[in-house]
Design a protein around this motif. Structure first.
Motif, short mmCIF file in Angstrom:
data_model
loop_
_atom_site.label_atom_id
_atom_site.label_comp_id
_atom_site.label_asym_id
_atom_site.label_seq_id
_atom_site.Cartn_x
_atom_site.Cartn_y
_atom_site.Cartn_z
N ASN A 182 -4.03 38.36 -10.12
CA ASN A 182 -4.82 38.54 -11.35
C ASN A 182 -5.68 39.79 -11.33
OD1 ASN A 182 -3.80 36.35 -12.48
ND2 ASN A 182 -5.70 35.18 -12.58
N VAL A 183 -6.55 39.86 -10.31
CA VAL A 183 -7.56 40.91 -10.30
C VAL A 183 -6.89 42.28 -10.34
CG1 VAL A 183 -9.38 41.96 -8.96
CG2 VAL A 183 -9.27 39.49 -9.16
N ILE A 184 -5.92 42.49 -9.47
CA ILE A 184 -5.29 43.80 -9.39
C ILE A 184 -4.48 44.12 -10.63
CG2 ILE A 184 -3.67 45.21 -8.08
CD1 ILE A 184 -6.05 44.67 -6.44
N TYR A 185 -3.67 43.17 -11.04
CA TYR A 185 -2.77 43.46 -12.16
C TYR A 185 -3.56 43.69 -13.44
CZ TYR A 185 1.29 43.18 -15.21
OH TYR A 185 2.27 43.46 -16.13
N LEU A 186 -4.49 42.79 -13.74
CA LEU A 186 -5.21 42.90 -15.01
C LEU A 186 -6.12 44.11 -15.06
CD1 LEU A 186 -6.01 39.15 -15.63
CD2 LEU A 186 -4.32 40.55 -16.77
N LEU A 187 -6.64 44.52 -13.89
CA LEU A 187 -7.54 45.67 -13.90
C LEU A 187 -6.80 47.00 -13.96
CD1 LEU A 187 -10.40 44.83 -11.39
CD2 LEU A 187 -10.55 45.04 -13.86
N THR A 188 -5.57 47.04 -13.47
CA THR A 188 -4.93 48.35 -13.34
C THR A 188 -3.69 48.53 -14.20
OG1 THR A 188 -3.58 47.60 -11.49
CG2 THR A 188 -5.69 48.62 -10.97
N GLN A 189 -3.11 47.44 -14.70
CA GLN A 189 -1.91 47.60 -15.51
C GLN A 189 -2.22 48.42 -16.75
OE1 GLN A 189 0.96 47.08 -14.68
NE2 GLN A 189 2.23 47.02 -16.50
N ASP A 190 -1.38 49.38 -17.07
CA ASP A 190 -1.54 50.23 -18.25
C ASP A 190 -2.69 51.23 -18.13
OD1 ASP A 190 0.51 48.87 -19.42
OD2 ASP A 190 -0.80 47.50 -20.50
N VAL A 191 -3.52 51.13 -17.10
CA VAL A 191 -4.64 52.04 -16.96
C VAL A 191 -4.37 53.03 -15.84
CG1 VAL A 191 -7.09 52.23 -16.45
CG2 VAL A 191 -6.26 50.30 -17.76
N TYR A 192 -3.79 52.52 -14.77
CA TYR A 192 -3.63 53.34 -13.58
C TYR A 192 -2.24 53.95 -13.55
CZ TYR A 192 -4.14 54.75 -8.75
OH TYR A 192 -4.24 55.49 -7.61
N THR A 193 -2.18 55.27 -13.52
CA THR A 193 -0.91 55.96 -13.30
C THR A 193 -1.04 56.74 -12.02
OG1 THR A 193 -0.71 56.19 -15.67
CG2 THR A 193 0.81 57.45 -14.33
N THR A 194 -0.15 56.52 -11.10
CA THR A 194 -0.28 57.20 -9.83
C THR A 194 0.04 58.69 -9.97
OG1 THR A 194 0.53 57.34 -7.58
CG2 THR A 194 2.09 56.58 -9.23
N THR A 195 -0.61 59.52 -9.16
CA THR A 195 -0.25 60.93 -9.12
C THR A 195 0.53 61.23 -7.85
OG1 THR A 195 -2.41 61.37 -8.19
CG2 THR A 195 -2.14 61.77 -10.53
N ASN A 196 0.83 60.19 -7.09
CA ASN A 196 1.63 60.38 -5.88
C ASN A 196 3.09 60.18 -6.25
OD1 ASN A 196 3.08 60.00 -3.52
ND2 ASN A 196 1.36 59.09 -2.46
N GLN A 197 3.83 61.30 -6.28
CA GLN A 197 5.20 61.22 -6.78
C GLN A 197 6.10 60.37 -5.89
OE1 GLN A 197 5.97 65.53 -7.48
NE2 GLN A 197 6.35 64.82 -9.56
N ALA A 198 5.81 60.37 -4.59
CA ALA A 198 6.65 59.58 -3.69
C ALA A 198 6.52 58.10 -4.01
CB ALA A 198 6.27 59.85 -2.24
N LEU A 199 5.29 57.67 -4.31
CA LEU A 199 5.09 56.27 -4.69
C LEU A 199 5.77 55.99 -6.02
CD1 LEU A 199 1.36 55.52 -3.82
CD2 LEU A 199 3.37 54.61 -2.72
N ALA A 200 5.60 56.92 -6.97
CA ALA A 200 6.17 56.70 -8.30
C ALA A 200 7.68 56.55 -8.21
CB ALA A 200 5.82 57.86 -9.22
#
Lengths: 491, 453
Positions: free
Chosen positions: A414-432
């Motif tokens: 809950n905490v992670i998904y609801l706080l970061t979904q649609d808000v957090y876009t990674t700038t680490n291309q390897a992770l992306a």
């Protein structure tokens, strides 16, 4: 003390159970072999015809029931199981083909294989056979005991006696039958199926019933840990996600724990005015559904949210920008690594502390007052009392719940998904490139993999890893906690 | 004491098994229907579903399930009644369920055999739905259309605009019927602050916004939006049969523009103080917040924009051009359509297809336009006076005509392209640092084109 007693009881119980389980399994096989070897003709016959032993003792209802059960198992094995079990090796070879028939306005569909059905029903068949084997062996032992009893001239339980026993001395069997059945059907079998999926290529390109999937051995595990010739950064991402998962659960567990202890100590302090009011206020935050709070907080700290607008108006953002702390004209509370990590833990404190406060209020009301009194007579400072009496006591009592909290936080979706979904876009291309983000826990990564990319096989692999991680941590932590007898210290 | 503990364990275990029951009942029921499906296909487990299926051709009731979005429910109910009246000789039992076009894929792919017979979805979901066998090949059903409606599938598709036909076609076969256009984005601007002329170029737009003390906004961290810069410059993105994506953005486009030049163009927009990089899904909030005087979005934000700027101030235009390698390049976009598909696992696929046609024909599209302002794909409907007079639809259609490229990408496209947009929006890539930009593009292309593992 009752509480400690309960803990001790359960721990000794489990260790005792472990031994008896293994030895009883061995004993069970020994009993079975002895029964077959020493039993009379009818006992031996009941390996093949389950009712044989009962009919020899003129127990006809039992004969009927067990024979009917055997017939059901045989019918199941002939008419249901083979069509799936025989295909388990390949998970099916005939693809679905539909041809439109204008006469009926319907598709004529070939007799196709559905890989998932084959997998599921094969597992169910195997489960049925394992249970049937167990019943067979148990039954042979039972009829051998009947033989012995009748030889000794003892009273043989009639069917009615058995029914009575189930309501009296064997009441626990009656009670537990349904739940155990439920657990096997709805937990154990699905878990087995999901584990098996990790060894297949079940994904977006292989979705039954239109497509077949098949066994791929350990390929998925090799891919996850960086092997395989794929250019995907799965292994790279896995290590980073795993690391953040552990850091997160460590911080999330201990910050809320100590926050709860401190808060309830403050509220217990005699100099605190209106403790009930404060306590109620903190509990109110529990009353609001967690996802509502989280989504509100997420919008509050968005890049262009209220918090940022206010800080910009006051001029704090500009100050931070000038000293080079942030490159943008907003504070990336939930959108940059580091910032987001800290914010998530802080927001979690705010959400989690009230729960811990309630638990701690209960625990602290059982504090050994005599020890604290004698400590204060001996001239101990408040800190020394806290450090050497309160904390050890609290840790001892809540240790097991700390471990479960830690494991719960590993899977804190809950905490992670609801706080970061649609808000957090990674700038680490390897992770992306492997659909992960710095703030993902294993479980949220798993969710995105399955929900957005239908990558069931990799999700299953990660699921197995999470399971192993959680069980290792739980076992080790409980092992450490229950080592030695600390109970005496507090009595 | 012992009894008490037992009772407690019992209660706990019962609770557990109950919850287990309730959570898995969903998949359970779908399993059943899956089994039922194969039964009627002569897998011979039980006979109940065989019977129900066999006699339907001679007048027995035909069961169909239709899924449409929330806002379509009222007029779909009416259309379904009309459909029943159209074919009075056949008795139907048609049920209508709610499923948004945007999320249809997720629900359908959970278990295609349990999904609706006819459902609406957005055209970008077509590839995945076809791969899962969740869409019937309508070209193969052409005879059914011909027999019932008198039109072959080619006739039906010929009544729709070209782009929508392409969106519904894969490997030469038609897999869905177009029901609406305008699933793309264009430029909204505040007429009281920005002139029609300003909005022709990003440079003009940003300087006008700056002069008005406002900002112009666009989503950068989504491949759906930021892909437009590349598409406008002549780059392509396409999907292979195995689900992998082809992407050439790290090379030189057909128009002779390099990917690095496009990124530099994007950086100079993003680094302008009058530009606001909006997070995906945050557009409506930002419009309402009032800092914007121009924003790139789609028809779904019309009411938000009208509320924020006043209906009389809302202007719509196709996307501006941007400076790229010293020239002005028209920013492109992915064009999207709304389609009506027939489930490939439907037990009544023939009638389902006829119903789908009925729900997407000219009169249905007119009714849909009246209900939710969705641009028709039917050529006659789109030439109706009311539709022609709609400014917003005109902008959307002009945008499509100018530079719309059919969206045809796999699942691996989204995260790497979103990350590139975020890198640009955050200013982590700098104009002139061609090596870093090229490396970022290379990494992105590697991620997008990676095999589906």
């Amino acid at each position: 003390m009752l509480f400690n007693g309960v803990i001790k009881m359960t721990t000794t119980d489990t260790s005792a159970k472990k031994e008896t389980f293994l030895s009883s399994l061995g004993g069970f096989f020994k009993d079975f072999i002895a029964a077959v070897a020493k039993g009379d003709f009818f006992v031996k016959l009941s390996v093949i015809w389950w009712g044989a032993g009962y009919i020899r003792r003129k127990q006809f209802i039992r004969t009927l029931l067990i024979t009917a059960l055997e017939a059901a198992v045989i019918l199941f094995s002939i008419y249901f199981a083979p069509q799936y079990i025989t295909k388990l090796g390949t998970l099916g070879t005939v693809k679905m083909e539909s041809v439109f028939n204008l006469e009926t306005m319907k598709y004529d569909v070939n007799n196709y294989d559905d890989s998932f059905q084959i997998l599921l029903f094969s597992v169910i068949s195997i489960a049925v056979w394992v249970v049937a084997l167990f019943i067979l062996m148990k039954n042979v032992i039972a009829v051998y005991n009947l033989q012995l009893k009748s030889k000794r001239g003892e009273h043989l339980n009639s069917f009615v006696d058995d029914l009575n026993a189930l309501l009296n001395e064997k009441f626990h069997v009656t009670l537990l039958t349904l739940p155990v059945l439920g657990i096997v059907l709805f937990s154990v079998i699905p878990i087995f199926v999901l584990i098996l999926v990790a060894f297949t290529n079940y994904d977006q390109q292989h979705m039954p019933p239109a497509e077949l999937f098949t066994w791929t051995g350990l390929t998925n595990f090799i891919n996850l840990f960086g092997g395989g010739g794929l250019s995907i950064t799965f292994g790279y991402s896995f290590v980073r996600v795993l690391l953040w998962t552990l850091i997160w659960s460590l911080f999330a567990t201990f910050t809320t724990f100590f926050g709860g202890v401190l808060l309830s100590l403050f509220l217990r302090n005699k100099r605190t005015k209106l403790p009930k009011l404060w306590r109620s206020l903190f509990v109110v935050t529990i009353a609001v559904p967690q996802f509502v709070t989280l989504l509100l907080v997420r919008n509050f700290f968005a890049n262009n949210g209220i918090a940022n607008t206010m800080l910009r108006d006051i001029g704090i953002t500009q100050v931070l920008q000038n000293i080079g702390l942030i490159p943008s004209d907003y504070i990336p509370f939930l959108s940059a690594p580091g910032w987001a990590h800290v914010m998530i833990i802080l927001i979690n404190i705010w959400i989690g502390v009230p729960y811990q406060m309630l638990i701690m209020t209960g625990v602290l009301s059982n504090l050994p007052e005599e020890q604290i009194e004698s400590a204060s007579i001996d001239g101990a400072t408040k800190w020394q009392t806290f450090r050497h009496i309160t904390m050890p006591y609290v840790l001892f009592v809540t240790g097991p719940s700390l471990v479960t909290d830690f494991v719960k936080n590993i899977n804190n979706f809950n905490v992670i998904y609801l706080l970061t979904q649609d808000v957090y876009t990674t700038t680490n291309q390897a992770l992306a490139n492997s659909q992960a983000r710095e703030v993902d826990l294993l479980v949220t990564w798993l969710f995105r993999l399955t929900q957005e990319y239908y990558n069931y096989k990799m999700a299953s692999v990660i699921g197995i890893c999470v399971f192993v991680l959680c069980s290792v941590i739980t076992l080790v932590a409980f092992g450490l906690m229950t080592r030695g007898d600390k109970e005496g210290v507090y009595n | 004491m012992k009894k008490k503990i037992l009772a407690f364990i019992m209660a706990a275990a019962t609770c557990f098994s109950l919850t287990a029951c309730s959570t898995s009942s969903n998949s359970d029921s779908s399993d059943n229907s899956g089994a039922g499906n194969s039964n009627s296909n002569s897998n011979s487990d039980s006979s109940s579903s065989d019977n129900s299926g066999a006699g339907s051709s001679d007048g027995s009731t035909i069961d169909l399930v239709v899924w449409g979005p929330e806002e379509d429910q009222t007029f779909l109910t009416g259309l379904i009644e009309d459909f029943k009246n159209q074919y009075p000789d056949q008795s139907f039992n048609i049920q209508l369920g709610v499923e948004s076009e945007a999320t249809a894929k997720d629900t359908v792919l959970t278990d295609p055999s349990a999904a609706a017979d006819v459902y609406a979805f957005a055209s970008d979901q077509l590839n995945d739905l076809v791969a899962a066998g969740a869409l019937a090949d309508l070209t193969a059903l052409s005879d059914a259309f011909k027999a019932i409606t008198g039109n072959s599938i080619d006739d039906i598709m010929a009544m729709n605009i070209e782009g929508s036909v392409a969106a519904a076609t894969k490997n030469g076969n038609v897999y869905a019927l177009p029901l609406g256009a305008g699933n793309n984005f264009f430029m909204y601007y505040d007429k009281s602050k920005i002139t029609e002329n300003d909005v022709m170029t990003w440079d003009g737009l940003l300087s006008a916004a700056s002069a008005a003390g406002k900002k112009a906004g666009m989503v950068f961290n989504s491949g759906w939006y930021n892909g437009g810069f590349f598409l406008g410059a002549g780059f392509t993105a396409s999907m292979n049969a195995d689900g992998t994506t082809n992407l050439d953005w790290n090379k030189t486009s057909a128009d002779g523009i390099t990917g690095v030049q496009v990124v530099e163009g994007m950086i100079s927009i993003a680094s302008n103080p009058a530009f606001m990089a909006i997070a995906d899904n945050d557009i409506s909030n930002q419009i309402a917040a009032g800092e914007l005087c121009a924003v790139v979005s789609g028809s779904w934000d019309m009411s938000t924009v009208e509320a924020a700027w006043g209906a009389e101030n809302v202007g719509v235009a196709k996307l501006p051009t941007y400076t790229c390698g010293g020239n002005q390049v028209q920013q492109g976009c992915y064009s999207g359509f709304k389609l009506m598909g027939v489930n490939g696992m439907s037990k009544q696929v023939g009638w389902a297809a006829v119903l789908a046609e009925f729900l997407t024909n000219e009169s249905a599209q007119m009714k849909r336009y009246e209900a939710r302002q969705l641009a028709p794909t039917n050529i006659k409907a789109s030439e109706a006076d009311a539709v022609m007079a709609n400014e917003m639809l005109a902008a959307s259609i002009a945008q499509d005509a100018a530079c719309g490229v059919l969206q045809d990408v796999g699942g691996k496209y989204w995260d790497p392209t979103a990350t590139l947009g975020e890198l640009i929006a955050q200013g982590q890539l700098k104009v002139g640092d061609t090596e870093a930009i090229q490396a970022a593009l290379d990494t992105m292309v590697e991620g997008v084109t990676a095999p589906v593992e």
